[in-house]
Design an enzyme around this catalytic site. Structure first.
Site, PDB file in Angstrom:
ATOM      1  N   ARG A  52      10.473  41.578  45.104  1.00  0.00           N
ATOM      2  CA  ARG A  52      11.650  41.377  45.915  1.00  0.00           C
ATOM      3  C   ARG A  52      12.562  40.588  45.285  1.00  0.00           C
ATOM      4  O   ARG A  52      13.851  40.718  45.769  1.00  0.00           O
ATOM      5  CB  ARG A  52      11.156  40.286  47.027  1.00  0.00           C
ATOM      6  CG  ARG A  52      12.036  39.840  48.123  1.00  0.00           C
ATOM      7  CD  ARG A  52      11.490  39.043  49.316  1.00  0.00           C
ATOM      8  NE  ARG A  52      11.097  37.836  48.973  1.00  0.00           N
ATOM      9  CZ  ARG A  52      10.254  37.059  49.658  1.00  0.00           C
ATOM     10  NH1 ARG A  52      10.048  37.450  50.953  1.00  0.00           N
ATOM     11  NH2 ARG A  52       9.988  35.727  49.388  1.00  0.00           N
ATOM     12  N   ARG A 105      32.222  38.776  35.405  1.00  0.00           N
ATOM     13  CA  ARG A 105      31.897  39.448  34.183  1.00  0.00           C
ATOM     14  C   ARG A 105      31.670  38.855  32.887  1.00  0.00           C
ATOM     15  O   ARG A 105      30.828  39.357  32.094  1.00  0.00           O
ATOM     16  CB  ARG A 105      33.061  40.655  34.116  1.00  0.00           C
ATOM     17  CG  ARG A 105      33.040  41.921  35.059  1.00  0.00           C
ATOM     18  CD  ARG A 105      34.437  42.578  34.761  1.00  0.00           C
ATOM     19  NE  ARG A 105      35.441  41.939  35.195  1.00  0.00           N
ATOM     20  CZ  ARG A 105      36.780  42.207  35.083  1.00  0.00           C
ATOM     21  NH1 ARG A 105      36.828  43.621  34.566  1.00  0.00           N
ATOM     22  NH2 ARG A 105      37.595  41.726  35.471  1.00  0.00           N
ATOM     23  N   LYS A 150      17.362  37.115  49.063  1.00  0.00           N
ATOM     24  CA  LYS A 150      17.030  35.934  49.026  1.00  0.00           C
ATOM     25  C   LYS A 150      18.043  35.238  47.923  1.00  0.00           C
ATOM     26  O   LYS A 150      17.748  35.047  46.781  1.00  0.00           O
ATOM     27  CB  LYS A 150      15.428  35.798  48.574  1.00  0.00           C
ATOM     28  CG  LYS A 150      14.985  34.480  49.004  1.00  0.00           C
ATOM     29  CD  LYS A 150      13.426  34.301  48.904  1.00  0.00           C
ATOM     30  CE  LYS A 150      12.901  32.956  48.857  1.00  0.00           C
ATOM     31  NZ  LYS A 150      13.264  32.114  50.080  1.00  0.00           N
ATOM     32  N   GLU A 183      14.594  35.116  62.842  1.00  0.00           N
ATOM     33  CA  GLU A 183      13.349  34.290  62.041  1.00  0.00           C
ATOM     34  C   GLU A 183      13.790  32.749  62.238  1.00  0.00           C
ATOM     35  O   GLU A 183      14.899  32.344  62.691  1.00  0.00           O
ATOM     36  CB  GLU A 183      13.408  34.652  60.686  1.00  0.00           C
ATOM     37  CG  GLU A 183      14.641  34.417  59.715  1.00  0.00           C
ATOM     38  CD  GLU A 183      14.674  35.168  58.363  1.00  0.00           C
ATOM     39  OE1 GLU A 183      13.378  35.017  57.959  1.00  0.00           O
ATOM     40  OE2 GLU A 183      15.644  35.434  57.863  1.00  0.00           O
TER      41      GLU A 183
HETATM   42  N1  PMP Z   1      12.575  33.705  55.804  1.00  0.00           N
HETATM   43  C1  PMP Z   1      13.411  33.074  55.269  1.00  0.00           C
HETATM   44  C2  PMP Z   1      14.842  32.787  55.458  1.00  0.00           C
HETATM   45  C3  PMP Z   1      12.873  32.480  53.944  1.00  0.00           C
HETATM   46  O1  PMP Z   1      13.766  31.609  53.093  1.00  0.00           O
HETATM   47  C4  PMP Z   1      11.464  32.355  53.778  1.00  0.00           C
HETATM   48  C5  PMP Z   1      10.796  31.670  52.489  1.00  0.00           C
HETATM   49  N2  PMP Z   1      10.882  32.631  51.530  1.00  0.00           N
HETATM   50  C6  PMP Z   1      10.631  33.227  54.623  1.00  0.00           C
HETATM   51  C7  PMP Z   1      11.144  33.968  55.644  1.00  0.00           C
HETATM   52  C8  PMP Z   1       9.441  33.496  54.470  1.00  0.00           C
HETATM   53  O2  PMP Z   1       9.115  34.283  53.260  1.00  0.00           O
HETATM   54  P1  PMP Z   1       7.760  34.385  52.394  1.00  0.00           P
HETATM   55  O3  PMP Z   1       6.600  34.506  53.159  1.00  0.00           O
HETATM   56  O4  PMP Z   1       7.893  35.521  51.431  1.00  0.00           O
HETATM   57  O5  PMP Z   1       7.852  32.898  51.752  1.00  0.00           O
END
Ligand code: PMP
Length: 284
Positions: A52, A105, A150, A183
């Site tokens: 990821r 750059r 991320k 989420e």
């Molecule tokens: N959503 C967001 C926005 C996050 O920052 C995270 C934390 N990484 C998650 C979901 C959960 O992802 P993970 O289970 O990979 O930590």
């Protein structure tokens, strides 16, 4: 003993671990990161987190100056150097120091690995469940920065978190641009309705959580039917159970959303069973 922080191949005591004030990670939030757990001396789902990370970097056109295999080794060596058998790893790749303009750059990407402990929510909330609110901020629109990246640019999630804190909660639900459930600010969300475990699909505008995917696998092993489907706030309000997943949070029940009691108002039996299975799996 002070933590040892990895920066570009060298370890520094925490107090001496420094980056340039010209780093575009600091100036513009230009970079990517991962949060990973160490359980019983093992880096949890290491390959998935590294995959990821490299996908996030590729999406923002940032070339990480080492291979995924070298990164895995650097993370493992840093965990060992810190004598940690249980803890949390923060892997940060910044665009690196450059000029004061946006142009990346001249920047040389920086690799930073921090190994420490973490506790996201107080332990008693794992017994009682979390109270959350819906934020007025939406998760990133897909035509801006994809929520699947991320990136170091977490400002709208932070604004949503501030709204939650001001409302006396520790977490906020974020909807997508269509008004569907996406989420929470740092966790994925699940509901249980009539025996079926449901969670929004990646194209609902979520970060595809590593913990989310493990929980879906564990539910399938436990013969709990699962469904990745569009959810609305109404679905959440009338759910039998609700919980969040994330590397830092692990699995935690939600018992109140926008002042509506979810299910019985206590962590539900399937939530508790999945939390038990997750902790057992993580520590095995
Ligand atoms: N959503 C967001 C926005 C996050 O920052 C995270 C934390 N990484 C998650 C979901 C959960 O992802 P993970 O289970 O990979 O930590």
């Amino acid at each position: 003993m002070s933590n040892l922080i990895y920066i570009n191949g060298k370890l520094f005591p925490k107090e001496e671990a420094k980056v340039s004030v010209y780093d575009h990670g600091l100036l513009y939030g230009d970079g990517v990161f991962e949060g990973i757990r160490v359980y019983s001396g093992k880096v949890f789902r290491h390959e998935q987190h590294i995959e990821r990370l490299y996908e996030s970097a590729k999406a923002i056109a940032l070339e990480i100056p080492m291979s995924p295999a070298e990164m895995i080794k650097a993370v493992e060596d840093t965990v060992k150097a810190n004598n940690r058998t249980d803890g949390y790893i923060r892997l940060v790749i910044t665009r690196g120091p450059g000029s004061l303009g946006l142009d990346p750059r001249k920047c040389q990407p920086q690799v930073i690995i921090i190994v420490d402990g973490i506790s996201l929510y107080p332990p008693e909330l794992y017994e009682s469940g979390l109270k959350i609110i819906t934020s007025s901020l939406i998760r990133n629109h897909p035509n801006t920065l994809s929520p699947r990246i991320k990136s170091l640019n977490y400002l709208n999630n932070i604004m949503a978190k501030i709204e939650a804190i001001r409302a006396g909660c520790l977490e906020a639900l974020m909807l997508n641009h269509k008004g569907e459930v996406a989420e929470c600010t740092g966790d994925n969300i699940f509901i249980l309705k009539k025996g079926v475990l449901k969670t929004p699909p990646p194209d609902a505008g979520i970060l595809e959580g590593v913990t989310r995917n493990v929980v879906l696998e564990l539910a399938q092993q436990a013969k709990i039917p699962t469904q990745e489907c569009t959810l609305t706030r109404h679905d959440l309000y009338v759910a039998d159970e609700c919980f969040l997943t994330g590397t830092a949070a692990e699995v935690i029940a939600v018992t109140d959303i926008d002042g509506r009691t979810i299910g019985t108002g206590k962590p539900g039996p399937i939530t508790q069973e999945l939390r038990r299975r997750f902790m057992e799996y993580a520590r095995s």
